[in-house]
Design a protein around this motif. Sequence first.
Motif, PDB file in Angstrom:
ATOM      1  N   PHE A  47      35.056  38.125  43.338  1.00 52.76           N
ATOM      2  CA  PHE A  47      34.178  38.876  43.976  1.00 52.76           C
ATOM      3  C   PHE A  47      34.148  40.357  43.416  1.00 52.76           C
ATOM      4  O   PHE A  47      33.164  40.988  43.207  1.00 52.76           O
ATOM      5  CB  PHE A  47      34.340  38.961  45.671  1.00 52.76           C
ATOM      6  CG  PHE A  47      33.970  37.656  46.019  1.00 52.76           C
ATOM      7  CD1 PHE A  47      35.043  36.870  46.665  1.00 52.76           C
ATOM      8  CD2 PHE A  47      32.652  37.230  46.518  1.00 52.76           C
ATOM      9  CE1 PHE A  47      34.675  35.512  47.186  1.00 52.76           C
ATOM     10  CE2 PHE A  47      32.276  36.225  47.013  1.00 52.76           C
ATOM     11  CZ  PHE A  47      33.349  35.384  47.348  1.00 52.76           C
ATOM     12  N   VAL A  92      33.602  31.208  28.686  1.00 51.34           N
ATOM     13  CA  VAL A  92      33.560  32.559  28.125  1.00 51.34           C
ATOM     14  C   VAL A  92      32.817  33.364  29.168  1.00 51.34           C
ATOM     15  O   VAL A  92      31.653  33.230  29.622  1.00 51.34           O
ATOM     16  CB  VAL A  92      33.054  32.744  26.653  1.00 51.34           C
ATOM     17  CG1 VAL A  92      32.832  34.018  26.451  1.00 51.34           C
ATOM     18  CG2 VAL A  92      33.777  31.771  25.709  1.00 51.34           C
ATOM     19  N   ILE A  93      33.577  34.604  29.553  1.00 50.68           N
ATOM     20  CA  ILE A  93      33.334  35.371  30.524  1.00 50.68           C
ATOM     21  C   ILE A  93      33.419  36.725  30.008  1.00 50.68           C
ATOM     22  O   ILE A  93      34.597  36.976  29.656  1.00 50.68           O
ATOM     23  CB  ILE A  93      33.742  35.253  31.946  1.00 50.68           C
ATOM     24  CG1 ILE A  93      33.298  34.076  32.400  1.00 50.68           C
ATOM     25  CG2 ILE A  93      33.477  36.309  32.995  1.00 50.68           C
ATOM     26  CD1 ILE A  93      34.147  33.500  33.784  1.00 50.68           C
ATOM     27  N   ASN A 127      32.487  40.361  40.302  1.00 48.43           N
ATOM     28  CA  ASN A 127      31.099  39.798  40.145  1.00 48.43           C
ATOM     29  C   ASN A 127      30.811  38.674  39.396  1.00 48.43           C
ATOM     30  O   ASN A 127      29.901  38.439  38.479  1.00 48.43           O
ATOM     31  CB  ASN A 127      30.089  40.895  39.738  1.00 48.43           C
ATOM     32  CG  ASN A 127      29.496  41.343  41.225  1.00 48.43           C
ATOM     33  OD1 ASN A 127      29.357  40.697  42.059  1.00 48.43           O
ATOM     34  ND2 ASN A 127      29.036  42.739  41.239  1.00 48.43           N
ATOM     35  N   ARG A 128      31.911  37.801  39.006  1.00 48.39           N
ATOM     36  CA  ARG A 128      31.840  36.695  38.022  1.00 48.39           C
ATOM     37  C   ARG A 128      32.079  35.297  38.682  1.00 48.39           C
ATOM     38  O   ARG A 128      33.022  35.345  39.585  1.00 48.39           O
ATOM     39  CB  ARG A 128      32.712  36.986  36.792  1.00 48.39           C
ATOM     40  CG  ARG A 128      32.641  38.334  36.158  1.00 48.39           C
ATOM     41  CD  ARG A 128      31.371  38.061  35.460  1.00 48.39           C
ATOM     42  NE  ARG A 128      31.312  39.141  34.344  1.00 48.39           N
ATOM     43  CZ  ARG A 128      30.346  40.285  34.584  1.00 48.39           C
ATOM     44  NH1 ARG A 128      29.661  40.282  35.670  1.00 48.39           N
ATOM     45  NH2 ARG A 128      30.216  41.433  33.814  1.00 48.39           N
ATOM     46  N   GLU A 129      31.478  34.432  38.250  1.00 53.04           N
ATOM     47  CA  GLU A 129      31.660  32.912  38.647  1.00 53.04           C
ATOM     48  C   GLU A 129      31.176  32.024  37.577  1.00 53.04           C
ATOM     49  O   GLU A 129      30.021  32.370  37.249  1.00 53.04           O
ATOM     50  CB  GLU A 129      31.341  32.643  40.231  1.00 53.04           C
ATOM     51  CG  GLU A 129      29.920  32.802  40.239  1.00 53.04           C
ATOM     52  CD  GLU A 129      29.471  32.278  41.656  1.00 53.04           C
ATOM     53  OE1 GLU A 129      30.271  31.899  42.616  1.00 53.04           O
ATOM     54  OE2 GLU A 129      28.022  32.293  42.019  1.00 53.04           O
ATOM     55  N   LYS A 130      32.171  31.260  37.393  1.00 48.14           N
ATOM     56  CA  LYS A 130      31.641  30.037  36.488  1.00 48.14           C
ATOM     57  C   LYS A 130      32.479  28.989  36.706  1.00 48.14           C
ATOM     58  O   LYS A 130      33.574  28.886  36.828  1.00 48.14           O
ATOM     59  CB  LYS A 130      32.016  30.816  34.810  1.00 48.14           C
ATOM     60  CG  LYS A 130      31.288  29.734  34.143  1.00 48.14           C
ATOM     61  CD  LYS A 130      31.010  30.493  32.616  1.00 48.14           C
ATOM     62  CE  LYS A 130      30.294  29.817  31.650  1.00 48.14           C
ATOM     63  NZ  LYS A 130      29.845  30.501  30.405  1.00 48.14           N
ATOM     64  N   VAL A 131      31.729  27.725  36.506  1.00 46.13           N
ATOM     65  CA  VAL A 131      32.140  26.475  36.729  1.00 46.13           C
ATOM     66  C   VAL A 131      32.724  25.846  35.229  1.00 46.13           C
ATOM     67  O   VAL A 131      32.060  26.125  34.229  1.00 46.13           O
ATOM     68  CB  VAL A 131      31.039  25.254  37.097  1.00 46.13           C
ATOM     69  CG1 VAL A 131      31.446  23.894  36.927  1.00 46.13           C
ATOM     70  CG2 VAL A 131      30.475  25.846  38.397  1.00 46.13           C
ATOM     71  N   GLU A 159      37.527  28.471  42.903  1.00 53.11           N
ATOM     72  CA  GLU A 159      37.164  28.342  44.070  1.00 53.11           C
ATOM     73  C   GLU A 159      37.502  26.772  44.635  1.00 53.11           C
ATOM     74  O   GLU A 159      37.490  26.525  46.036  1.00 53.11           O
ATOM     75  CB  GLU A 159      35.464  28.521  44.010  1.00 53.11           C
ATOM     76  CG  GLU A 159      34.936  28.321  45.279  1.00 53.11           C
ATOM     77  CD  GLU A 159      33.439  29.028  45.276  1.00 53.11           C
ATOM     78  OE1 GLU A 159      33.174  29.317  44.173  1.00 53.11           O
ATOM     79  OE2 GLU A 159      32.941  29.065  46.429  1.00 53.11           O
TER      80      GLU A 159
END
Lengths: 289, 122
Positions: free
Chosen positions: B70, B85-86, B73-77, B101
């Motif tokens: 949070f 890659v983020i 501000n990033r989320e990736k499966v 998560e």
Amino acid sequence: MLINTIILFLQDALPIFIVFALLLLRTTYFLTENDCNSKAIIKHSIWLMSFVASSLIAIFLVFILIMNMSDIGESFSYTGLELLFSAGYILVYLSIVGLIINDISNHSNTISYHKNNYLSLVLSFVLLTFIITLNGANFVIYFTSYWAQADQFESLSVGVILGSGICISIAILFYFILFYFNDNIYPYTSLGFLLLFGSGQLIKVSHLLEQVDILASSEILWNSNYFLAENSEIGQLFSVLFGYDATPSMIQLSIYFMAIVLPFLIIKIIHSIRFFQTNVETKRIGAQL
Amino acid sequence: MFNVFVKSFLSLLSFSLIFFVFNVYAERAEFVIELKSHLFFPSEINIPAHKKVKLIIHNLDNSVEEFDSFALNREKVIFPGQRAVIFIGPLPPGRYDFFGEYHPNSAKGVIVIGTSGDKNVN
């Protein structure tokens, strides 16, 4: 785990319920305002059938997407999923803009409103299909991962019941509150909320594109987490309804502002064109007389 | 009538310019995080302030995980055996939590953004 399940419902299931409520409100409120004897009008039953059809197609698309998500995620230098979801959310926003423009610019003109009802039917179909597909995919992945953990069954089940109840309650409350506002305060209140919801989808697009370095990131303008934490239940609710972001950047703020202004710009252009055409027609008839 | 068109055109043009804030491609500092047995390794990463960096998360487990934060501000499966890659930043100094998560009790980590230095640069 229980709280995570409820937050998941707020993040991924609630948008679907909200869109259902807004589209149902649009169908029941605006269509009754027009001449129901017209043969061109689309019956409520056809609208409801289109909602059911779009839901079924979306469920099919969810499973297709899940089966290929792993490969999509690795495509385009690991940006495939972000690009796909961004395109989906942009399509959702454009469908919402189309619906709003159709309702506001044609509402005073019964004949063209009836003609454009078929366009509204298609736009509603696209909107519902994509919102269910995009949110449903994350939802299903979460549950299939959690169901595999046997020791989480009880908290997951309670979370599902609570989350479903919260989403249904919010959607029903939203429907009736906006119906009241439409009737007593301003007839286009529900369309305003639909536009805010659509603008929130573009905020998601900006997050996704920043995540993969396609959109430039900038420093955050403010941090309102002290006032309303984004990861709280109320923060998640506002994030779904209006695209609330506790730490927005200048680009996100600009996108949000432009997303709200764009439909009104287009409506003004349409009204100006109609006014011009009416003037030309009036002068032509006057000249003939 | 003409004024309306001119004003509308200029507004639409300025709206479309928003989409031209695409990134000029530049080399980003890379940081690798591995996910093993539902734990992040390393669980604490130091990155420089006010710079955009690239995080590569490698899921070495047999189950799906979602990198979520949070604060960032990033989320990736991330699917089993795959990388994600983020990009994060530019961010001011501070501590930014992230978690998995699907296993929030075990998969936890923090990104520490200091005032200077390029510690943990790969």
